[in-house]
Motif scaffolding. Structure first.
Motif, PDB file in Angstrom:
ATOM      1  N   THR A  95      -9.539   8.803  -2.374  1.00  0.00           N
ATOM      2  CA  THR A  95      -8.558   9.379  -1.460  1.00  0.00           C
ATOM      3  C   THR A  95      -8.594   8.655  -0.124  1.00  0.00           C
ATOM      4  O   THR A  95      -7.554   8.331   0.456  1.00  0.00           O
ATOM      5  CB  THR A  95      -8.822  10.883  -1.274  1.00  0.00           C
ATOM      6  N   LEU A  96      -9.779   8.388   0.363  1.00  0.00           N
ATOM      7  CA  LEU A  96      -9.916   7.652   1.613  1.00  0.00           C
ATOM      8  C   LEU A  96      -9.346   6.243   1.481  1.00  0.00           C
ATOM      9  O   LEU A  96      -8.676   5.748   2.396  1.00  0.00           O
ATOM     10  CB  LEU A  96     -11.379   7.586   2.041  1.00  0.00           C
ATOM     11  N   LEU A  97      -9.580   5.594   0.351  1.00  0.00           N
ATOM     12  CA  LEU A  97      -9.028   4.256   0.127  1.00  0.00           C
ATOM     13  C   LEU A  97      -7.502   4.289   0.148  1.00  0.00           C
ATOM     14  O   LEU A  97      -6.860   3.438   0.781  1.00  0.00           O
ATOM     15  CB  LEU A  97      -9.534   3.679  -1.202  1.00  0.00           C
ATOM     16  N   GLY A  98      -6.908   5.264  -0.512  1.00  0.00           N
ATOM     17  CA  GLY A  98      -5.453   5.404  -0.483  1.00  0.00           C
ATOM     18  C   GLY A  98      -4.931   5.644   0.917  1.00  0.00           C
ATOM     19  O   GLY A  98      -3.905   5.096   1.322  1.00  0.00           O
ATOM     20  N   PHE A  99      -5.645   6.462   1.691  1.00  0.00           N
ATOM     21  CA  PHE A  99      -5.273   6.736   3.070  1.00  0.00           C
ATOM     22  C   PHE A  99      -5.322   5.460   3.909  1.00  0.00           C
ATOM     23  O   PHE A  99      -4.436   5.202   4.715  1.00  0.00           O
ATOM     24  CB  PHE A  99      -6.200   7.801   3.657  1.00  0.00           C
ATOM     25  N   ILE A 100      -6.364   4.652   3.706  1.00  0.00           N
ATOM     26  CA  ILE A 100      -6.509   3.407   4.462  1.00  0.00           C
ATOM     27  C   ILE A 100      -5.399   2.416   4.104  1.00  0.00           C
ATOM     28  O   ILE A 100      -4.881   1.716   4.970  1.00  0.00           O
ATOM     29  CB  ILE A 100      -7.911   2.802   4.249  1.00  0.00           C
ATOM     30  N   VAL A 101      -5.013   2.368   2.837  1.00  0.00           N
ATOM     31  CA  VAL A 101      -3.909   1.502   2.432  1.00  0.00           C
ATOM     32  C   VAL A 101      -2.617   1.956   3.124  1.00  0.00           C
ATOM     33  O   VAL A 101      -1.861   1.127   3.654  1.00  0.00           O
ATOM     34  CB  VAL A 101      -3.751   1.482   0.898  1.00  0.00           C
ATOM     35  N   ALA A 102      -2.377   3.262   3.143  1.00  0.00           N
ATOM     36  CA  ALA A 102      -1.183   3.783   3.819  1.00  0.00           C
ATOM     37  C   ALA A 102      -1.232   3.487   5.314  1.00  0.00           C
ATOM     38  O   ALA A 102      -0.211   3.163   5.932  1.00  0.00           O
ATOM     39  CB  ALA A 102      -1.061   5.281   3.577  1.00  0.00           C
ATOM     40  N   ARG A 103      -2.411   3.560   5.906  1.00  0.00           N
ATOM     41  CA  ARG A 103      -2.576   3.248   7.325  1.00  0.00           C
ATOM     42  C   ARG A 103      -2.246   1.781   7.599  1.00  0.00           C
ATOM     43  O   ARG A 103      -1.560   1.454   8.568  1.00  0.00           O
ATOM     44  CB  ARG A 103      -4.007   3.540   7.761  1.00  0.00           C
ATOM     45  N   THR A 104      -2.722   0.902   6.731  1.00  0.00           N
ATOM     46  CA  THR A 104      -2.449  -0.521   6.888  1.00  0.00           C
ATOM     47  C   THR A 104      -0.949  -0.793   6.810  1.00  0.00           C
ATOM     48  O   THR A 104      -0.399  -1.561   7.609  1.00  0.00           O
ATOM     49  CB  THR A 104      -3.201  -1.325   5.813  1.00  0.00           C
ATOM     50  N   VAL A 105      -0.276  -0.159   5.867  1.00  0.00           N
ATOM     51  CA  VAL A 105       1.171  -0.320   5.738  1.00  0.00           C
ATOM     52  C   VAL A 105       1.878   0.201   6.985  1.00  0.00           C
ATOM     53  O   VAL A 105       2.805  -0.445   7.508  1.00  0.00           O
ATOM     54  CB  VAL A 105       1.688   0.392   4.467  1.00  0.00           C
ATOM     55  N   ALA A 106       1.444   1.354   7.491  1.00  0.00           N
ATOM     56  CA  ALA A 106       2.073   1.942   8.673  1.00  0.00           C
ATOM     57  C   ALA A 106       1.889   1.027   9.891  1.00  0.00           C
ATOM     58  O   ALA A 106       2.823   0.860  10.690  1.00  0.00           O
ATOM     59  CB  ALA A 106       1.479   3.322   8.952  1.00  0.00           C
ATOM     60  N   ILE A 107       0.721   0.451  10.038  1.00  0.00           N
ATOM     61  CA  ILE A 107       0.475  -0.449  11.176  1.00  0.00           C
ATOM     62  C   ILE A 107       1.338  -1.699  11.068  1.00  0.00           C
ATOM     63  O   ILE A 107       1.926  -2.152  12.048  1.00  0.00           O
ATOM     64  CB  ILE A 107      -1.014  -0.807  11.262  1.00  0.00           C
ATOM     65  N   ARG A 108       1.441  -2.249   9.875  1.00  0.00           N
ATOM     66  CA  ARG A 108       2.284  -3.456   9.706  1.00  0.00           C
ATOM     67  C   ARG A 108       3.747  -3.138   9.956  1.00  0.00           C
ATOM     68  O   ARG A 108       4.458  -3.962  10.548  1.00  0.00           O
ATOM     69  CB  ARG A 108       2.084  -4.036   8.318  1.00  0.00           C
ATOM     70  N   ARG A 109       4.199  -1.973   9.520  1.00  0.00           N
ATOM     71  CA  ARG A 109       5.588  -1.589   9.786  1.00  0.00           C
ATOM     72  C   ARG A 109       5.822  -1.386  11.270  1.00  0.00           C
ATOM     73  O   ARG A 109       6.873  -1.762  11.793  1.00  0.00           O
ATOM     74  CB  ARG A 109       5.946  -0.312   9.024  1.00  0.00           C
ATOM     75  N   ALA A 110       4.865  -0.802  11.960  1.00  0.00           N
ATOM     76  CA  ALA A 110       5.002  -0.577  13.407  1.00  0.00           C
ATOM     77  C   ALA A 110       5.022  -1.901  14.155  1.00  0.00           C
ATOM     78  O   ALA A 110       5.783  -2.075  15.112  1.00  0.00           O
ATOM     79  CB  ALA A 110       3.882   0.313  13.912  1.00  0.00           C
ATOM     80  N   LYS A 111       4.196  -2.836  13.753  1.00  0.00           N
ATOM     81  CA  LYS A 111       4.179  -4.148  14.410  1.00  0.00           C
ATOM     82  C   LYS A 111       5.472  -4.911  14.151  1.00  0.00           C
ATOM     83  O   LYS A 111       5.954  -5.635  15.005  1.00  0.00           O
ATOM     84  CB  LYS A 111       2.984  -4.967  13.944  1.00  0.00           C
ATOM     85  N   GLY A 112       6.035  -4.727  12.964  1.00  0.00           N
ATOM     86  CA  GLY A 112       7.299  -5.378  12.642  1.00  0.00           C
ATOM     87  C   GLY A 112       8.466  -4.794  13.395  1.00  0.00           C
ATOM     88  O   GLY A 112       9.486  -5.455  13.604  1.00  0.00           O
ATOM     89  N   ALA A 113       8.343  -3.533  13.826  1.00  0.00           N
ATOM     90  CA  ALA A 113       9.438  -2.876  14.551  1.00  0.00           C
ATOM     91  C   ALA A 113       9.451  -3.251  16.025  1.00  0.00           C
ATOM     92  O   ALA A 113      10.402  -2.953  16.722  1.00  0.00           O
ATOM     93  CB  ALA A 113       9.299  -1.354  14.404  1.00  0.00           C
ATOM     94  N   GLU A 114       8.412  -3.897  16.512  1.00  0.00           N
ATOM     95  CA  GLU A 114       8.338  -4.251  17.938  1.00  0.00           C
ATOM     96  C   GLU A 114       9.308  -5.326  18.308  1.00  0.00           C
ATOM     97  O   GLU A 114       9.773  -6.149  17.765  1.00  0.00           O
ATOM     98  CB  GLU A 114       6.925  -4.699  18.304  1.00  0.00           C
TER      99      GLU A 114
END
Length: 91
Positions: free
Chosen positions: A72-91
């Motif tokens: 579950t933690l691994l899945g959460f970390i993968v989702a976090r990584t995706v969210a960070i990359r999406r946020a950086k792409g939106a800048e």
């Protein structure tokens, strides 16, 4: 790892991914609500809901054992990584 283990692995990994997606979606909503004049109460509700759901899912996984909790933690970390990359792409 045997074939019967694969559905359990997918289940807990998927739960972590879903939790992460929900968590970071709610994080975005709470940040947006804090920016509004009348949105502070709603933002606090989002924060409480986000933390309660995360605590509930992680507790459920922990009650099932170390493997489900780590998946579950691994899945959460993968989702976090995706969210960070999406946020950086939106800048």
């Amino acid at each position: 790892m045997t074939m019967p283990d694969l559905p359990q692995i997918a289940l807990w990994l998927g739960a972590g991914l879903a939790l992460g997606a929900f968590y970071f979606w709610m994080l975005g909503r709470s940040v947006a609500a804090f920016g509004q004049a009348e949105g502070r109460r709603r933002a606090i509700g989002y924060v409480v809901l986000r933390l309660a759901v995360a605590a509930g899912v992680m507790t459920l996984a922990a009650l099932q054992g170390t493997g489900p909790l780590l998946l579950t933690l691994l899945g959460f970390i993968v989702a976090r990584t995706v969210a960070i990359r999406r946020a950086k792409g939106a800048e």
